[in-house]
Design an enzyme around this catalytic site. Structure first.
Site, mmCIF file in Angstrom:
data_model
loop_
_atom_site.group_PDB
_atom_site.id
_atom_site.type_symbol
_atom_site.label_atom_id
_atom_site.label_comp_id
_atom_site.label_asym_id
_atom_site.label_seq_id
_atom_site.Cartn_x
_atom_site.Cartn_y
_atom_site.Cartn_z
ATOM 1 N N PHE A 150 0.812 -1.222 0.000
ATOM 2 C CA PHE A 150 0.000 0.000 0.000
ATOM 3 C C PHE A 150 0.844 1.271 0.000
ATOM 4 O O PHE A 150 0.378 2.327 -0.395
ATOM 5 C CB PHE A 150 -0.923 0.019 1.237
ATOM 6 C CG PHE A 150 -0.237 0.477 2.496
ATOM 7 C CD1 PHE A 150 -0.136 1.833 2.796
ATOM 8 C CD2 PHE A 150 0.350 -0.429 3.366
ATOM 9 C CE1 PHE A 150 0.527 2.271 3.947
ATOM 10 C CE2 PHE A 150 1.003 -0.007 4.517
ATOM 11 C CZ PHE A 150 1.099 1.346 4.801
ATOM 12 N N LYS A 174 -1.410 -6.903 -9.217
ATOM 13 C CA LYS A 174 -2.348 -7.039 -8.089
ATOM 14 C C LYS A 174 -1.882 -6.016 -7.043
ATOM 15 O O LYS A 174 -1.011 -6.294 -6.231
ATOM 16 C CB LYS A 174 -2.287 -8.473 -7.542
ATOM 17 C CG LYS A 174 -3.517 -8.958 -6.807
ATOM 18 C CD LYS A 174 -3.942 -8.116 -5.651
ATOM 19 C CE LYS A 174 -3.072 -8.291 -4.427
ATOM 20 N NZ LYS A 174 -3.414 -7.286 -3.350
ATOM 21 N N GLU A 177 -5.089 -3.601 -1.778
ATOM 22 C CA GLU A 177 -6.534 -3.328 -1.736
ATOM 23 C C GLU A 177 -6.841 -2.063 -0.934
ATOM 24 O O GLU A 177 -7.963 -1.589 -0.914
ATOM 25 C CB GLU A 177 -7.291 -4.541 -1.184
ATOM 26 C CG GLU A 177 -6.935 -4.978 0.231
ATOM 27 C CD GLU A 177 -5.711 -5.904 0.316
ATOM 28 O OE1 GLU A 177 -4.719 -5.663 -0.397
ATOM 29 O OE2 GLU A 177 -5.738 -6.847 1.132
ATOM 30 N N ARG A 178 -5.814 -1.513 -0.222
ATOM 31 C CA ARG A 178 -6.081 -0.329 0.599
ATOM 32 C C ARG A 178 -6.067 0.954 -0.210
ATOM 33 O O ARG A 178 -6.741 1.910 0.131
ATOM 34 C CB ARG A 178 -5.047 -0.242 1.724
ATOM 35 C CG ARG A 178 -5.255 -1.348 2.732
ATOM 36 C CD ARG A 178 -4.254 -1.238 3.849
ATOM 37 N NE ARG A 178 -3.644 -2.537 4.086
ATOM 38 C CZ ARG A 178 -2.555 -2.734 4.796
ATOM 39 N NH1 ARG A 178 -1.932 -1.721 5.343
ATOM 40 N NH2 ARG A 178 -2.082 -3.937 4.968
ATOM 41 N N SER A 227 5.552 -6.983 3.115
ATOM 42 C CA SER A 227 6.158 -7.348 4.403
ATOM 43 C C SER A 227 6.908 -8.678 4.279
ATOM 44 O O SER A 227 6.617 -9.494 3.396
ATOM 45 C CB SER A 227 5.059 -7.441 5.464
ATOM 46 O OG SER A 227 4.114 -8.405 5.076
ATOM 47 N N CYS A 282 9.481 1.796 3.179
ATOM 48 C CA CYS A 282 10.408 0.700 3.468
ATOM 49 C C CYS A 282 11.809 1.235 3.701
ATOM 50 O O CYS A 282 12.651 0.539 4.240
ATOM 51 C CB CYS A 282 10.417 -0.286 2.320
ATOM 52 S SG CYS A 282 10.973 0.481 0.802
ATOM 53 N N GLU A 383 9.150 -3.949 13.057
ATOM 54 C CA GLU A 383 8.975 -2.893 12.054
ATOM 55 C C GLU A 383 7.665 -2.190 12.386
ATOM 56 O O GLU A 383 6.583 -2.719 12.146
ATOM 57 C CB GLU A 383 8.914 -3.501 10.641
ATOM 58 C CG GLU A 383 8.783 -2.427 9.573
ATOM 59 C CD GLU A 383 8.548 -2.952 8.162
ATOM 60 O OE1 GLU A 383 7.950 -4.034 8.009
ATOM 61 O OE2 GLU A 383 8.949 -2.261 7.212
HETATM 62 P P1 NAD Z 1 1.692 -6.596 2.987
HETATM 63 O O1 NAD Z 1 2.760 -7.631 3.009
HETATM 64 O O2 NAD Z 1 0.621 -6.673 4.008
HETATM 65 O O3 NAD Z 1 0.943 -6.612 1.556
HETATM 66 C C1 NAD Z 1 1.655 -6.644 0.357
HETATM 67 C C2 NAD Z 1 0.799 -7.338 -0.702
HETATM 68 O O4 NAD Z 1 0.559 -8.679 -0.290
HETATM 69 C C3 NAD Z 1 -0.554 -6.670 -0.924
HETATM 70 O O5 NAD Z 1 -0.837 -6.659 -2.293
HETATM 71 C C4 NAD Z 1 -1.500 -7.563 -0.141
HETATM 72 O O6 NAD Z 1 -2.799 -7.596 -0.709
HETATM 73 C C5 NAD Z 1 -0.847 -8.923 -0.227
HETATM 74 N N1 NAD Z 1 -1.109 -9.744 0.959
HETATM 75 C C6 NAD Z 1 -1.316 -9.310 2.229
HETATM 76 N N2 NAD Z 1 -1.526 -10.356 3.057
HETATM 77 C C7 NAD Z 1 -1.439 -11.472 2.303
HETATM 78 C C8 NAD Z 1 -1.548 -12.872 2.586
HETATM 79 N N3 NAD Z 1 -1.780 -13.314 3.821
HETATM 80 N N4 NAD Z 1 -1.400 -13.728 1.579
HETATM 81 C C9 NAD Z 1 -1.144 -13.294 0.322
HETATM 82 N N5 NAD Z 1 -1.039 -11.994 0.002
HETATM 83 C C10 NAD Z 1 -1.174 -11.085 0.968
HETATM 84 O O7 NAD Z 1 2.430 -5.175 3.020
HETATM 85 P P2 NAD Z 1 1.786 -3.736 3.172
HETATM 86 O O8 NAD Z 1 1.291 -3.552 4.564
HETATM 87 O O9 NAD Z 1 0.863 -3.455 2.039
HETATM 88 O O10 NAD Z 1 3.086 -2.826 2.939
HETATM 89 C C11 NAD Z 1 4.006 -2.516 3.957
HETATM 90 C C12 NAD Z 1 5.164 -3.500 3.981
HETATM 91 O O11 NAD Z 1 5.821 -3.510 2.731
HETATM 92 C C13 NAD Z 1 6.233 -3.102 4.992
HETATM 93 O O12 NAD Z 1 6.708 -4.276 5.623
HETATM 94 C C14 NAD Z 1 7.315 -2.469 4.134
HETATM 95 O O13 NAD Z 1 8.619 -2.494 4.682
HETATM 96 C C15 NAD Z 1 7.230 -3.322 2.917
HETATM 97 N N6 NAD Z 1 7.813 -2.656 1.758
HETATM 98 C C16 NAD Z 1 9.040 -3.079 1.331
HETATM 99 C C17 NAD Z 1 9.646 -2.452 0.262
HETATM 100 C C18 NAD Z 1 10.992 -2.892 -0.218
HETATM 101 O O14 NAD Z 1 11.420 -2.405 -1.248
HETATM 102 N N7 NAD Z 1 11.673 -3.794 0.451
HETATM 103 C C19 NAD Z 1 9.003 -1.397 -0.392
HETATM 104 C C20 NAD Z 1 7.736 -0.995 0.057
HETATM 105 C C21 NAD Z 1 7.149 -1.646 1.138
#
Ligand code: NAD
Length: 499
Positions: A150, A174, A177-178, A227, A282, A383
């Site tokens: 998101f 994909k 969704e937020r 994450s 991130c 985090e």
């Molecule tokens: P998230 O992991 O909750 O979601 C990421 C994606 O995975 C979304 O599209 C979500 O719909 C999907 N998802 C969520 N739960 C899932 C599940 N149980 N099974 C399958 N798919 C699922 O992350 P977020 O809260 O949207 O974003 C924040 C996180 O992303 C933080 O940990 C941040 O550090 C990380 N991030 C990392 C980078 C990087 O370059 N390393 C860049 C941006 C964000």
């Protein structure tokens, strides 16, 4: 109420089951402002079918045609930056200027992709054996998918799709969704830029849509950013289904301040790096490691600067920092500040309970500054992904390096110093992928690759730049011989060698 639909084969699509939806909030007001459809296996299959059909002709298009689409797309991103920035701000909460910043950084990947003709050049070796030449070239994979978080609804997908598409693949995104609207807006820009229908598709949703992508036999590669637990899951599932995967995870980024640093400069940059985008980056700086005599002075300036941060709605002029993305995120961050106090940290600036006039139901929390944090405390280990900066005190640079190396994450880190020797020791000694020297948020330019080490990147593939080209293509090597009219070419049963 507005419904945000999928984008499949060049048009909006309600999906197989339009009754499955999730609310999309305006974080500054706390109000539900739209519903997004939640896709599943049937929607992913529809997108992959369209993408596979489009791949047939797109992969045969000339480099010139693909480059022209990328140039046109880049120009549209420039023209629509303000509009897209407002769309992002309204669903994510970050300021419009910050959103424009992420569009700019994403657009730089499109600019890299515009140089496709150069980066896709192969090698050629003349006369490796008598009358035999060798050349290599790279070809696209087919249908590839991106699953994105998101916090950068435009930039992170832009790390992926311009390179995938420019190298001849078709793409299924994909998004989170937020804040789903940016993805559909970008889809419209691609169409306007002349990209054929079906090359770029968007399927909205959560776990069901992700699982369908991971299992779909028509998808060759998956790019994931989010994450760490989900990055690990995506990596395991997608590789088990025979796909190529790049999976970037979470972070805990440290900024080390040495006693010889300009404290005002360091604190200014650490404040922006910690509280910009409400800490939901991130590459956000969430830990300041104060070395030796730097500590008291640093905390003094950080405290002053944290109190000066203007918190408000992302579209209000003068706002430095907007709300968090959801009510749950706000509650989680505020509870973490309480836990830090319980575990012995000093809460120097307490951002909890902040109310913004006229936006009392918004998901706001103010900047928090914690001092005397230790590596055993949750505020250090987790985090938090919010506007919380933890100060850890150590005696030496070597202690700071050991502390960062012991942390499970290794995304970004920064050093503030006037010493070249210290900077060199720091950058060589760290198990971290992206390092800033007097630069707080060292996001690499698009022609380098982005990626952390350890739990910040699962597997071995960073994103965009040269690694992006490699990820979305596979190499082919051709060994060729064109016999001369009177040349004797004899076949042999021993393994072929040059002569
Ligand atoms: P998230 O992991 O909750 O979601 C990421 C994606 O995975 C979304 O599209 C979500 O719909 C999907 N998802 C969520 N739960 C899932 C599940 N149980 N099974 C399958 N798919 C699922 O992350 P977020 O809260 O949207 O974003 C924040 C996180 O992303 C933080 O940990 C941040 O550090 C990380 N991030 C990392 C980078 C990087 O370059 N390393 C860049 C941006 C964000």
């Amino acid at each position: 109420m507005k419904t945000i639909e999928h984008w499949i084969d060049g048009s909006p699509a309600p999906g197989a089951d339009p009754s499955r939806t999730a609310p999309v909030f305006n974080p500054a007001t706390g109000a539900e402002q739209a519903q997004v459809v939640l896709g599943g296996a049937a929607d992913v299959n529809a997108a992959v079918t369209a993408a596979a059909r489009a791949f047939e002709s797109w992969s045969e298009s000339s480099l010139t045609q693909r480059t022209q689409v990328m140039f046109a797309f880049r120009q549209l991103l420039v023209e629509h930056e303000e509009e897209l920035g407002r769309i992002i701000s309204a669903e994510h909460g970050k300021t419009v200027d910050d959103a424009r910043g992420e569009i700019t950084r994403g657009r730089e990947v499109v600019e890299f992709a515009c140089g496709l003709g150069d980066v896709l050049k192969g090698g050629f070796s003349d006369q490796v054996s008598r009358g035999v030449d060798v050349h290599d070239f790279r070809q696209p994979l087919g249908v590839v998918a991106g699953i994105t978080p998101f916090n950068f609804p435009a930039m992170v997908p832009l790390w992926m799709h311009p390179i995938a598409i420019a190298t001849g693949n078709s793409f299924v995104l994909k998004p989170s969704e937020r804040d789903p609207s940016a993805a559909n807006f970008v889809a419209r820009l691609y169409k306007k830029a002349g990209l054929p229908d079906g090359v770029f598709n968007v399927v909205h949703g959560g776990k069901d849509a992700v699982d369908a992508i991971l299992a779909h036999p028509g998808i060759q590669a998956v790019s994931f950013v989010g994450s760490t637990p989900i990055a690990r899951y995506v990596h395991e599932q997608a590789t088990a289904h025979g796909k190529r995967v790049q999976a970037l995870g979470g972070a805990k980024n440290h900024a080390v301040v040495l006693p010889d640093a300009d404290l005002e400069f360091a604190a200014d940059h650490i404040t922006a790096g910690a509280y910009g985008s409400a800490g939901e980056r991130c590459m956000a700086l969430s830990v300041a490691v104060a070395v030796g005599s730097a500590a008291d002075g640093l905390v003094e300036v950080l405290q002053r600067k944290a109190r000066e941060v203007e918190v408000g709605p992302g579209d209000a002029p003068g706002t430095d920092m907007g709300p968090l993305v959801t009510k749950a995120a706000q509650e989680r961050v505020e509870s973490a500040v309480g836990t830090a106090a319980d575990q012995g940290a000093t809460v120097v600036v307490d951002g909890r309970g902040l109310k913004i006039d006229g936006h009392e139901n918004g998901f706001f929390t103010g900047p928090s500054l914690l001092d005397h944090v230790t590596t055993e405390m949750d505020a250090y280990k987790e985090e938090l992904f919010g506007p919380v900066l933890a100060v850890v005190r150590v005696d030496t640079l070597d202690e700071a390096i050991a502390l960062i190396n012991a942390n499970p994450y290794g995304n970004g880190t920064a050093l503030f110093t006037a010493s070249g020797e210290a900077a060199r020791r720091f950058q060589r000694g760290l198990k971290v992928g992206m390092i800033g020297i007097n630069v707080p948020v060292p996001v690499p330019m698009s022609y380098y690759s982005f990626g952390g080490w350890k739990d910040s990147l699962i597997g071995d593939s960073p994103i965009h730049g040269p690694e992006g080209i490699r990820f979305y293509t596979r190499p082919k090597v051709v060994t060729s011989r064109w016999p001369q009219p009177k040349q004797q070419v004899t076949a042999g049963f021993t393994f072929p060698t040059s002569h």
